[in-house]
Design a protein around this motif. Structure first.
Motif: not given
Length: 535
Positions: A413, A431, A441-443, A445-446
């Protein structure tokens, strides 16, 4: 914004999906006129995909492309075999071989078919090649003996020689030095027919007749070069922001009226109930009045709710026209680079230069003179030798951004990639900094492989700028290649917060002008380094 020129390329409800089902273009409609058009848009908007669809390399999933003539296309990256000749790169190799065979007495039908109407191909090639520093004498020369920038110019010249009605160029200035860019600009200024250029090079975009933008799945075309389009877009955005503010105030006013009306209705209902309980009038009449009041209140509420919904719809439409242009504002740790601290040395064949303190230094020079070799020698610690380009580091805290943007763990990630460069920094703090780099956000952790080009670039920046301990020297090798214009803006913003030394190799004059350089060095064909006055 639209152009009034006759359409040369017309897109009708065009959709393109990749084999994995992901959609690159959806219901795209629009047109390009005759003349020169610069096509801009963020990374991932679909610009390169659109060119490949227009060129017929990709087949639309639905919709259509209508063309007013044949198409020539130049991709971002030229794939060159070692033995490729200049003639073949021009696209006239087969024609030239057939012409020479006929001149030597081979009058076969195949040769005449191959030549067609191009009996003057060698003369036209010579005339066109002279515009980019070559001639017909170079037609049999192997491409391996010329630089990548020269190969790009020859390939573009080949498209011009072929005289296609429509020509598509995808990032033609990547890796071109100043001289090559000037030659390309000269070609563009006199280009016949229709020319569509995808580019992040704002100087080149100033030579366009029209500017087209691919944004949010829509294609808009404005009659004017890039700077004029930017001015018009800024005016549009200012008006859109004002309209959104006015619409927001209207929604608040309608909601306030709704609340005030509800308060009055509640007061009336309490008065009516009190009168009924006190039996101050005929009971049947009182019931009817209460019933009538309830019906009237219901109609009033319904009308007020409609007014609120209508005002909200106007606000939603206004907000949809406002673009979110977020900016990077970082708070970076001090890399502890005092003004007297020697950070690195650069050695040309003639003399050396010291990068001292938080200096910002750029190296420029023609393609093929060894700028990347100079950086490699610096990073690998090549010992200085007379007559040889080299460099020497005086710190081991160095961050490198290569042309290829490699070095990330594709399956990890964003957070994991950045933590690898700062293992002792708490995840929460990382973060927060990533959010300032517009990675939220989700970016975070992707997996990196799932991110867009702009997002991946910011992950690379995060690894460099958030490293612990912080780098005392950042080294960038052609950092703006393949970056869209907003990403270049984000890079400049991020570097404004950096307090260490900076060494940049770049052909992008517009980018260098924004860095606040302290020194500009030119590397020549003999490996000599010289100071260039800063503008």
């Amino acid at each position: 914004m639209s152009s009034s020129k006759n359409s040369s390329i017309t897109l009708t409800d065009l959709t393109f999906r990749w084999p994995d089902g992901s959609t690159a273009l959806t219901g795209l409609s629009g047109s390009f006129g005759v003349g020169r058009t610069g096509l801009v848009g963020t990374n991932g908007a679909g610009k390169s995909t659109l060119l490949r669809v227009i060129a017929g390399i990709l087949t639309p999933s639905s919709g259509s492309v209508t063309l007013a003539g044949d198409v020539g296309y130049l991709p971002q990256s030229l794939t060159l075999e070692t033995g490729t000749t200049v003639a073949e790169l021009l696209g006239i190799g087969a024609t030239l071989r057939a012409l020479r065979a006929i001149e030597q007495g081979d009058a076969s039908v195949e040769n005449f078919d191959a030549v067609g109407d191009d009996w003057d191909i060698e003369a036209r090639a010579d005339e066109a090649l002279r515009d980019v520093g070559f001639s017909a004498a170079d037609l049999d020369r192997q491409v391996a003996t010329i630089s990548g920038g020269e190969a790009m110019l020859v390939a573009i010249t080949g498209l011009r020689i072929r005289r296609t009605a429509i020509t598509l160029l995808d990032e033609p200035t990547n890796n071109l030095d100043r001289d090559a860019r000037a030659r390309l600009t000269g070609l563009v200024d006199s280009w016949p027919g229709t020319l569509v250029v995808v580019s992040h090079d704002t100087a080149l975009l100033e030579h366009m007749d029209d500017t087209a933008e691919l944004h949010a799945g829509r294609l808009t075309v404005f009659g004017g070069p890039y700077s004029v389009w930017r001015e018009q877009l800024a005016l549009q955005q200012s008006a859109a922001v004002q309209a959104a503010r006015s619409a927001e105030q209207a929604v608040k006013a309608e909601k306030r009226q709704r609340i005030e009306a509800e308060t009055k209705l509640a007061r009336r209902a309490r008065t009516a109930k009190k009168s009924y309980d006190n039996r101050s009038g005929d009971k049947i009449v009182m019931k009817q009045r209460i019933s009538d009041a309830q019906v009237s209140a219901g109609k009033l509420r319904s009308g007020l709710d409609d007014d609120v919904r209508s005002a909200q719809a106007v606000l939603d439409a206004a907000e949809s026209r406002v673009r979110e242009e977020e900016h990077i504002h970082l708070e970076l740790p001090d890399p502890d680079v005092s003004r007297s601290r020697r950070i690195a040395e650069l050695h040309g064949t003639n003399r050396g230069y010291v990068i001292q303190g938080p200096e910002r230094v750029a190296v420029i020079g023609p393609n093929g003179v060894g700028k990347t070799t100079l950086l490699r020698g610096l990073l690998e610690g090549t010992p200085p030798e007379p007559g040889r380009v080299s460099g020497q580091l005086h710190t081991d805290r160095v961050g490198l951004l290569t042309q290829r943007l490699d070095g990330l763990d594709e399956d990890a990630s964003t957070l994991e990639n950045v933590r690898a460069a700062a293992p002792d920094v708490p995840p929460g703090e990382i973060r927060n900094q990533l959010a300032r780099l517009l990675l939220r956000g989700d970016t975070v952790n992707r997996p990196v492989r799932s991110l867009s080009g702009g997002e991946r670039f910011r992950v690379h920046l995060a690894r460099l700028l958030l490293a612990d301990p912080p780098a005392q020297l950042l080294v960038f090798d052609e950092p703006t290649n393949n970056l869209d214009i907003p990403s270049v803006d984000r890079l400049v913003e991020a570097l404004q917060a950096y307090r260490g030394a900076l060494l940049v190799v770049s052909h992008d004059d517009a980018f260098l002008a924004r860095l606040g350089l302290h020194r500009l060095l030119a590397l020549d064909e003999k490996g000599g380094l010289t100071d260039v006055p800063l503008a």
